[in-house]
Design a protein around this motif. Structure first.
Motif, short mmCIF file in Angstrom:
data_model
loop_
_atom_site.label_atom_id
_atom_site.label_comp_id
_atom_site.label_asym_id
_atom_site.label_seq_id
_atom_site.Cartn_x
_atom_site.Cartn_y
_atom_site.Cartn_z
N GLY A 239 6.54 -7.39 3.53
CA GLY A 239 5.77 -7.18 4.88
C GLY A 239 6.34 -6.90 6.47
N GLU A 240 5.87 -7.49 7.82
CA GLU A 240 6.73 -7.73 9.02
C GLU A 240 8.36 -8.54 8.79
OE1 GLU A 240 5.90 -8.68 13.62
OE2 GLU A 240 4.47 -8.25 11.82
N ASN B 170 -0.87 -1.67 8.26
CA ASN B 170 0.36 -2.37 9.87
C ASN B 170 -0.20 -1.42 11.61
OD1 ASN B 170 2.30 -2.59 7.68
ND2 ASN B 170 3.02 -0.73 7.00
N ASN C 278 1.21 -11.78 6.06
CA ASN C 278 1.90 -11.01 5.35
C ASN C 278 1.40 -11.26 3.65
OD1 ASN C 278 3.74 -9.12 6.69
ND2 ASN C 278 5.27 -10.72 6.33
N GLY D 182 5.97 -2.85 9.61
CA GLY D 182 5.04 -3.57 8.97
C GLY D 182 6.01 -3.05 7.45
#
Lengths: 278, 278
Positions: free
Chosen positions: B131-132, A155, B155, A131
């Motif tokens: 983010g991811e 995360n 996100n 994340g």
């Protein structure tokens, strides 16, 4: 001509790309940005100068951020470059410098390289399962920020790993020297995995005292990464409480708080960390 | 001896590191993994062979994943390497190959390089604010997965940017050829920023029809990145609906769904994308 930002990668002088090396050789001035990361044993100024066959000028934060016109001087007629450990965009964007070059009509080109942001995957955890990256800052008696806790918690609630970049204090003045205007700098300090783990557990304890269930505990699996890309890199996976007692050796350290793991990640983590618990 | 995984970086042959080049030169066999990314115009097998002065063997998915013992053969007595576009851990971890080498007692060493995971920051957005990462897959009439939507939404709820890696279909068989056991492969296909934006807006429309407020809309700012690290790289920031109509040119494309921006990120995005709206 062009102002180049050239990534040096993470290890020694030979981690520069062939394109980066050829570019360094044609530049009239070569700066080395050295305040957002640290150089490895094989990456000090004199070794770089020997490898490149030309002078390398140290660029501290003040030169890059306050005196950028001096750094960029002449780049409209000859190539100038600044070397950055990792990728030029890894540790900091050097945004003000790039925007200033743009304002002066000097084209900016970037020669990318590896940074801890992608190299962290050498521990066996998938990059896709990370994340938001967080920065953990060194605490003082009176200043103990913990805003990164919320990011780690967010995360973890999604099962994601968190890469924690650990604080670096280079060319810092003591409050006393700062107030007296004395240009005396403290020795550089680098946060260790042990210090980071200790601080994270202190935050968890505070959350618990405040009646909040912390997002991680002493038993949470983490991965310590030291000197990634160097010949003597060290990767250790253990619990946060074990990490507090772990000596990962010389800087630079990073810490990963592990989220949910795929079975393949477990196998990789076991295979590529020195001592592993899962 | 050692099995090396060597990152080639994103651009041309000269984006290999000096260490990587020296390692290639001492290996008895040099494989090129070419199914998780694509090579740029200056990175095809014959140009690499010319640059290295030695033979390069193409490694397809089957060789890497099913016949890894053949690939690793002899690596216990002589150095063998596999070249990977980007960083060896960027697009895929090659986990099974690394674990197999480990089982055979062959040391594995990695020579890192840039990947889109860190190079994406060249558009001006901060790596810390991502983010991811998600992968967007090509839809068929009967198979239209949208699980990445939830990750983008998560996100965005945290104000983070999302890097979307776009699907690549290389050496794929048609269902008909697969069923008949014919080794005939479809031409390679690469998802464009336009296709990705269109698909993302279709998902938003479906969410809306299902009574859910979508996490982004036709007006949401995105950044298209094409051929990053190549001489003709192109970066465009515009709304998702404008991206549907945008021709970013040849592959490889990536798309960023922009989250909350810092003023410096806005300035950088404006300065480093061809046409920008914010």
């Amino acid at each position: 001509m062009v102002f180049y930002l050239i990534g040096l990668g993470l290890g020694d002088a030979e981690d520069i790309t062939v394109k980066g090396l050829n570019t360094v050789k044609k530049c009239v001035r070569v700066y080395l940005e050295a305040y957002t990361s640290i150089l490895s044993c094989a990456l000090d100024k004199s070794k770089l100068e020997h490898f490149y066959g030309k002078e390398v000028i140290m660029a501290d934060r003040e030169l890059v951020e306050q005196r950028s016109d001096e750094l960029l001087a002449g780049a409209e007629v000859s190539d100038v470059c600044m070397l950055v450990v990792g990728d030029p965009f890894g540790a900091t964007t050097h945004s003000s410098l790039m925007l200033r070059a743009r304002d002066l009509g000097i084209p900016v080109k970037v020669i990318h390289n590896a940074s801890i942001i992608n190299a962290v995957a050498c521990c066996g955890l998938q990059l896709y399962s990370f994340g938001e990256t967080v920065s953990i800052v060194m605490w003082t008696d009176s200043w103990q920020p913990d805003s990164y806790y919320d990011k780690i918690a967010a995360n973890r609630s999604r099962g994601l790993h968190t890469l924690c970049l650990l604080d670096i204090k280079v060319k810092e003045q003591s409050v006393d020297n700062l107030l007296r205007g004395r240009e005396i700098y403290e020795p550089p300090r680098y946060m260790s995995c042990s210090e980071a783990a200790k601080q994270l557990l202190q935050i968890a304890e505070r959350k618990e005292k405040a009646g909040v269930q912390p997002a991680y505990s002493a038993e949470t699996l983490c991965v310590g990464l030291a000197r990634i890309g160097w010949k003597n890199q060290k990767i250790v996976s253990c619990s946060l409480s074990e990490m507090v007692l772990m000596d990962m050796g010389e800087p630079l350290h990073s810490l990963v708080i592990v989220g949910d793991m795929h079975p393949i990640e477990m196998d990789m983590l076991k295979a590529f960390s020195t001592c592993s618990h899962s």
